[in-house]
Design an enzyme around this catalytic site. Structure first.
Site, short mmCIF file in Angstrom:
data_model
loop_
_atom_site.label_atom_id
_atom_site.label_comp_id
_atom_site.label_asym_id
_atom_site.label_seq_id
_atom_site.Cartn_x
_atom_site.Cartn_y
_atom_site.Cartn_z
N GLU A 139 2.68 -1.63 15.17
CA GLU A 139 3.14 -0.29 14.82
C GLU A 139 3.96 0.36 15.94
O GLU A 139 4.92 1.07 15.68
CB GLU A 139 1.95 0.60 14.45
CG GLU A 139 1.21 0.18 13.18
CD GLU A 139 0.22 -0.96 13.38
OE1 GLU A 139 -0.03 -1.36 14.55
OE2 GLU A 139 -0.33 -1.45 12.38
N ARG A 166 -4.04 8.06 -0.69
CA ARG A 166 -4.29 6.85 -1.46
C ARG A 166 -4.65 7.09 -2.93
O ARG A 166 -4.14 6.39 -3.80
CB ARG A 166 -5.43 6.07 -0.79
CG ARG A 166 -5.85 4.86 -1.58
CD ARG A 166 -7.06 4.17 -0.95
NE ARG A 166 -7.56 3.12 -1.83
CZ ARG A 166 -8.84 2.91 -2.11
NH1 ARG A 166 -9.77 3.66 -1.57
NH2 ARG A 166 -9.19 1.95 -2.92
N SER A 173 0.82 -1.21 0.00
CA SER A 173 0.00 0.00 0.00
C SER A 173 0.85 1.26 0.00
O SER A 173 0.45 2.29 -0.51
CB SER A 173 -0.91 0.02 1.23
OG SER A 173 -1.83 -1.05 1.18
#
Lengths: 318, 278
Positions: free
Chosen positions: A61, A170, A40
């Site tokens: 994370e 995105r 991504s």
């Protein structure tokens, strides 16, 4: 007419991925980390060429941010890659203690920011990240406006020592700034001169500001358009110079009204040059599922809302 | 060769005097780990105290994950030459480099990462260990954590990661005193079978008595010899919180409380001044 004709649409995250690959070639100290979102983040090319300089952390994370901080001790320049939501809110304390307070040379690279993440909905559409990051001492906050600028910013932050938050998105969006542009951290870009109103935009909203400027011109309103790609440190001089000329401001950002670019502008103006400000931003609400462009319209983040804001702020000014 | 027992006694005196002077700090863990800190800094670490560099290339590194043990750490840093011993008197005072919890922010030599908010040091150590491997630097990375700190989820993220990545230049020591602020760890949230947990995560597990200097020396030696074998190493270090001061032992009450003047006098009466008070 729009002085920045866009020839093609590209993702800002692809600018990050291509910039990272170029950085890998230029700087041996650059390493990349991802928390199971390397695809991504468009990190595949870097991983293919530099597999030994990529660290897959998995879905952890907090661990990723602290590992990145540790990697700087040894001279590495770590670029972490995950969604903006998981790059900030989820790991705020790790960033605060191990990166910002410790002043580590970590580059937190955050994709899928804001409403344009789209169908995944509000859990993933962070609209508070700019606020969180700009509150942290030592942190630099950069929100480039298109593919070319994201690529340039990715290269530039490797040459700057210190914590950086780099925010991008995105969807495919117009790519209108020049390729191989110099990127000066902390320097506002005046895209179009104007006298009647200053439109200050960041990220995906810069293109919307340019579109709004066209319509405003048809109405006889000459808007000055400024791209703030660095929200912190904030180019106070550029904003003040423009507002002293136009007398009123519209800010535009894919973020909450609270804590974002609009806040930074208002804070500056109320201290040095009080002037009317209208903020095009999300007004204290979460997003929802939908197509990116549908969401931007529903939540008031498009050129039409910038035009309305410009007309309104102009009437407040006069 | 250093007289480690003598130094450890002085470190404990420093801890009591520093905390008493500002009526603030965490004596219990610092006293319990004073022997470990002393062995680490005076017998184990390959380091260059007088030429401190942030990137620590060509040196062993130490990260204190449970940053509230700052008093003992500052004491061994000063006494091993990182900064003047007299500066210990500035602990927790305004304009000091010796902040309540350790920080890089004030430029104190010896500190490479801020800590205090728990659970982050193991990840930091894993990252620093990876950097050493990338740099082909065969020095080691040491991390100290608390046992209550193991309730933080990030610890286990790092534990899983370090084993999966075969970070075998990493030696983590857990201060296993079974005490945390609200009471015994067993009662707050039990760690269960801690050895089995680390083993299940893929770590080499050693145990030692952290208040027995020869045992600490031997076990750290064993840990070093276990490095380079594709597994990270953890030492479950059994300690007594407050060790060395009788009224501070056997209770969690001295985790974060300062002794008053009378208690300070009693404590110092039990801790021999060996290499000179600051």
């Amino acid at each position: 007419m729009n002085p920045f004709p866009s020839t093609e649409k590209k993702e800002t995250r692809a600018g990050f991925g291509d910039g990272l690959l170029e950085l890998g070639k230029q700087n041996q100290d650059v390493v990349a980390l991802s928390a199971d979102l390397s695809g991504s983040l468009k990190m595949d090319a870097f991983i293919g060429v530099f597999p030994d300089r990529f660290i897959q952390v998995g879905i952890a994370e907090a661990n990723m941010i602290s590992i990145a901080a540790g990697l700087t001790i040894g001279g590495k320049i770590p670029f972490t890659g995950t969604f903006a939501n998981f790059s900030t809110g989820r790991v705020y304390d790790q960033i605060r203690q191990s990166v910002a307070y410790s002043n580590k040379n970590v580059k937190i690279c955050a994709s899928h920011a804001g409403l344009t993440l789209g169908e995944d909905g509000a859990t993933h559409q962070i609209l508070e990240d700019i606020g969180m990051m700009r509150m942290l001492p030592n942190m630099t906050v950069i929100v480039p406006c298109d593919y070319n600028q994201t690529r340039a910013a990715t290269l530039a932050i490797a040459d700057y020592f210190g914590p950086v938050y780099l925010r991008f998105g995105r969807p495919k969006v117009p790519n209108f700034t020049p390729p191989d542009q110099p990127f000066e951290i902390g320097k506002a870009q005046k895209l179009v001169d104007g006298e009647d109103v200053t439109i200050i935009a960041t990220g995906h909203m810069v293109w919307q500001a340019l579109e709004a400027r066209e319509i405003l011109l048809e109405k006889g309103i000459r808007a000055e358009v400024i791209n703030i790609h660095t929200i912190k440190p904030f180019d106070e001089e550029a904003v003040l110079n423009s507002v002293k000329k136009t007398g009123c401001v519209v800010t535009a950002e894919e973020h909450q009204r609270n804590g974002g670019l609009g806040d930074a502008v208002a804070q500056l103006l109320c201290r040095y040059y009080p002037a009317p400000v209208e903020m095009v931003a999300v007004n204290d609400s979460f997003g929802e599922s939908g197509k990116p462009e549908e969401l931007m319209v529903k939540y008031g983040l498009d050129s039409a809302h910038i035009i309305d804001a410009a007309l309104k702020v102009g009437s407040r000014h006069s | 060769m250093y007289d480690l027992t003598a130094i450890a006694s002085q470190v404990r005196r420093d801890v009591i005097r520093m905390i008493s002077a500002v009526q603030s700090g965490h004596p219990g863990g610092s006293l319990g780990c004073a022997d470990f800190f002393t062995v680490l800094y005076f017998d184990v670490l390959r380091h260059n105290p007088t030429t401190f560099t942030m990137d620590g290339k060509g040196e062993d590194l130490f990260f204190l994950s449970n940053g509230h043990l700052s008093a003992a750490w500052y004491s061994v840093l000063a006494r091993s030459g990182y900064f003047p011993v007299r500066e210990l008197g500035s602990f927790r005072k305004l304009n000091s480099r010796l902040q309540g919890h350790p920080t890089t922010h004030e430029g104190l030599p010896g500190i490479r990462m801020s800590s205090g908010s728990l659970g982050q040091g193991l990840s930091v150590g894993a990252g620093a260990g990876l950097a050493k491997k990338m740099n082909r630097d065969d020095h080691l990375v040491y991390v100290l954590t608390g046992d209550g700190e193991l309730q933080e989820g990030q610890i286990w993220e790092a534990a899983m990661f370090a084993a999966a990545r075969k970070i075998d230049n990493l030696i983590v020591t857990v201060d296993y005193n079974n005490k945390q602020i609200d009471g015994p760890v067993d009662q707050v949230v039990s760690l269960g079978n801690l050895r089995a947990k680390w083993e299940a995560f893929g770590w080499e597990v050693l145990e030692m008595n952290g208040n027995d200097i020869p045992d600490v020396q031997n076990t750290l030696g064993k840990a070093r010899s276990q490095c380079g074998k594709e597994k990270p190493v953890v030492i479950l270090m059994h300690t007594e919180m407050g060790f060395g001061v009788d009224f501070m032992m056997g209770t969690h009450k001295w985790h974060g409380s300062a002794p008053n003047a009378e208690q300070t006098a009693v404590a110092l009466g039990q801790l021999k001044e060996t290499v000179g008070d600051y």
